[in-house]
Design an enzyme around this catalytic site. Structure first.
Site, PDB file in Angstrom:
ATOM      1  N   LYS A 120       0.873  -1.139   0.064  1.00  0.00           N
ATOM      2  CA  LYS A 120      -0.028  -0.027  -0.144  1.00  0.00           C
ATOM      3  C   LYS A 120       0.826   1.385  -0.010  1.00  0.00           C
ATOM      4  O   LYS A 120       2.036   1.262   0.337  1.00  0.00           O
ATOM      5  CB  LYS A 120      -1.110   0.013   1.191  1.00  0.00           C
ATOM      6  CG  LYS A 120      -2.070  -1.006   0.946  1.00  0.00           C
ATOM      7  CD  LYS A 120      -3.498  -1.010   1.816  1.00  0.00           C
ATOM      8  CE  LYS A 120      -4.424  -1.840   1.201  1.00  0.00           C
ATOM      9  NZ  LYS A 120      -5.588  -1.935   2.365  1.00  0.00           N
ATOM     10  N   ARG A 137      -3.350 -10.177   4.991  1.00  0.00           N
ATOM     11  CA  ARG A 137      -3.787 -10.135   3.500  1.00  0.00           C
ATOM     12  C   ARG A 137      -2.592  -9.628   2.593  1.00  0.00           C
ATOM     13  O   ARG A 137      -2.330  -8.444   2.834  1.00  0.00           O
ATOM     14  CB  ARG A 137      -5.191  -9.266   3.205  1.00  0.00           C
ATOM     15  CG  ARG A 137      -5.603  -9.294   1.868  1.00  0.00           C
ATOM     16  CD  ARG A 137      -6.718  -8.196   1.715  1.00  0.00           C
ATOM     17  NE  ARG A 137      -7.385  -8.419   0.431  1.00  0.00           N
ATOM     18  CZ  ARG A 137      -7.088  -7.608  -0.550  1.00  0.00           C
ATOM     19  NH1 ARG A 137      -6.145  -6.728  -0.248  1.00  0.00           N
ATOM     20  NH2 ARG A 137      -7.674  -7.754  -1.429  1.00  0.00           N
TER      21      ARG A 137
HETATM   22  N1  HH2 Z   1      -7.503  -3.744   1.011  1.00  0.00           N
HETATM   23  C1  HH2 Z   1      -7.799  -3.784  -0.199  1.00  0.00           C
HETATM   24  C2  HH2 Z   1      -8.930  -4.690  -0.478  1.00  0.00           C
HETATM   25  N2  HH2 Z   1      -9.300  -5.576   0.102  1.00  0.00           N
HETATM   26  N3  HH2 Z   1      -9.793  -6.239   2.356  1.00  0.00           N
HETATM   27  C3  HH2 Z   1      -9.397  -6.387   3.755  1.00  0.00           C
HETATM   28  N4  HH2 Z   1     -10.046  -7.025   4.618  1.00  0.00           N
HETATM   29  N5  HH2 Z   1      -8.502  -5.443   4.442  1.00  0.00           N
HETATM   30  C4  HH2 Z   1      -7.597  -4.518   3.495  1.00  0.00           C
HETATM   31  O1  HH2 Z   1      -6.926  -3.902   3.720  1.00  0.00           O
HETATM   32  C5  HH2 Z   1      -8.088  -4.364   1.970  1.00  0.00           C
HETATM   33  C6  HH2 Z   1      -9.173  -5.312   1.409  1.00  0.00           C
HETATM   34  C7  HH2 Z   1      -7.184  -3.066  -1.189  1.00  0.00           C
HETATM   35  O2  HH2 Z   1      -5.899  -3.699  -1.881  1.00  0.00           O
HETATM   36  P1  HH2 Z   1      -5.946  -4.343  -3.017  1.00  0.00           P
HETATM   37  O3  HH2 Z   1      -7.128  -5.694  -3.185  1.00  0.00           O
HETATM   38  O4  HH2 Z   1      -4.558  -5.176  -3.295  1.00  0.00           O
HETATM   39  O5  HH2 Z   1      -6.172  -3.399  -4.296  1.00  0.00           O
HETATM   40  P2  HH2 Z   1      -7.708  -2.951  -5.081  1.00  0.00           P
HETATM   41  O6  HH2 Z   1      -8.496  -2.428  -4.153  1.00  0.00           O
HETATM   42  O7  HH2 Z   1      -7.049  -1.679  -5.892  1.00  0.00           O
HETATM   43  O8  HH2 Z   1      -8.142  -4.117  -5.985  1.00  0.00           O
END
Ligand code: HH2
Length: 272
Positions: free
Chosen positions: A213, A247
């Protein structure tokens, strides 16, 4: 509660064109499956499948499109016996995914996005992850302010936990996540990690999603794909402060680091 015999690693699988780190890489179901299998082999306890980016500024995706993206992957994961969660805030997507075998619904809106979500989770008997987010992805990074970020996030998660239970979701099935990067400045994210123990006192297992992040980039000057070491450091510190599930995009490095951390610190990170 899905029980894990060790600190649990949730591998990120974004079947999206626009996720901040892996966007566009896994839109093709074959590529998504290959990556899911790799993460499972590397020690992921769950593969977290998402069809809608929640990065700051992301546009919402209609349910039909989200289903079209995630269901072929969910179905194949189920066929291969790879445990999975569904990263969605839509009841229709959660219903379809749990119907095929997703064991956890990861709802970044914490049941505030879709009025039908709580009933779907309750009926499916699935676990639920409630995530703190200030506002919505489109606007969440516009000058976020808190009186005290940790107290505010804790109060929010406690209220959402009460709501989930009132909606018929057993408390034992609920995980709590402070939502690193969801409407937070660098200092907010660091304060939440530093004082994560205060969230742990709510009595439910804590999930952290900090992999690659922006705050890691702000601290290290690195682009997304080069933030692994920073993320591993933060996850180890979160583990030491009582987090149970991590995660991440970088499963093998995280798994090794948590194995060493768990052997050293010696606390059981296994929820009941
Ligand atoms: N962060 C993201 C998405 N889902 N779920 C939980 N439980 N906690 C988090 O911190 C979290 C999450 C955002 O990251 P990512 O899926 O890598 O990217 P994007 O939202 O751009 O798909």
């Amino acid at each position: 509660m899905t029980a894990f015999a060790r600190p649990a690693v949730m591998g990120v699988l974004n079947v999206t064109p626009d996720s901040f780190s892996d966007g566009g890489e896994f839109l093709n179901p074959a590529a998504a499956m290959a990556h899911a299998q790799l993460m499972a082999a590397q020690g992921a306890d769950l593969v977290d499948v998402g069809g809608e980016s929640t990065r700051p500024g992301a546009a919402p995706v209609p349910a039909q499109e989200e289903l079209r993206r995630v269901m072929p992957v969910i179905e194949q994961l189920a066929e291969r016996g790879i445990p999975m969660s569904i990263d969605t805030s839509k009841a229709a997507v959660a219903r379809a995914a749990t119907g095929v075998g997703a064991v956890l619904v990861n709802d970044v809106t914490a049941l505030r996005g879709d009025p039908g979500m709580a009933a779907v989770v309750a009926e499916a008997g699935a676990d639920l992850c409630l995530v703190h987010m200030r506002g919505e992805p489109r606007t969440m990074q516009d000058d976020p302010r808190y009186e005290d970020v940790v107290s505010d996030v804790k109060a929010f998660l406690e209220e959402r936990l009460g709501f989930a239970v009132a909606q018929g979701i057993p408390e034992q099935r609920v995980w709590l996540d402070p939502g690193i990067g969801f409407g937070k400045t660098l200092q907010h994210n660091l304060e939440l990690l530093r004082r994560l123990g205060e969230i742990v006192t709510l009595g439910r297992p804590v999930v952290v999603g900090l992999s690659r992040k922006r705050f890691l980039g702000a601290l290290t000057g690195r682009a997304e794909a080069d933030r692994t070491a920073g993320g591993v450091a933060a996850n180890v510190l979160a583990f030491e402060r009582g987090a149970h599930m991590f995660r991440v995009h970088d499963v093998v490095q995280t798994r090794d680091a948590l194995t060493v951390a768990a052997a050293t610190v010696g606390h059981a990170a296994d929820p009941e």
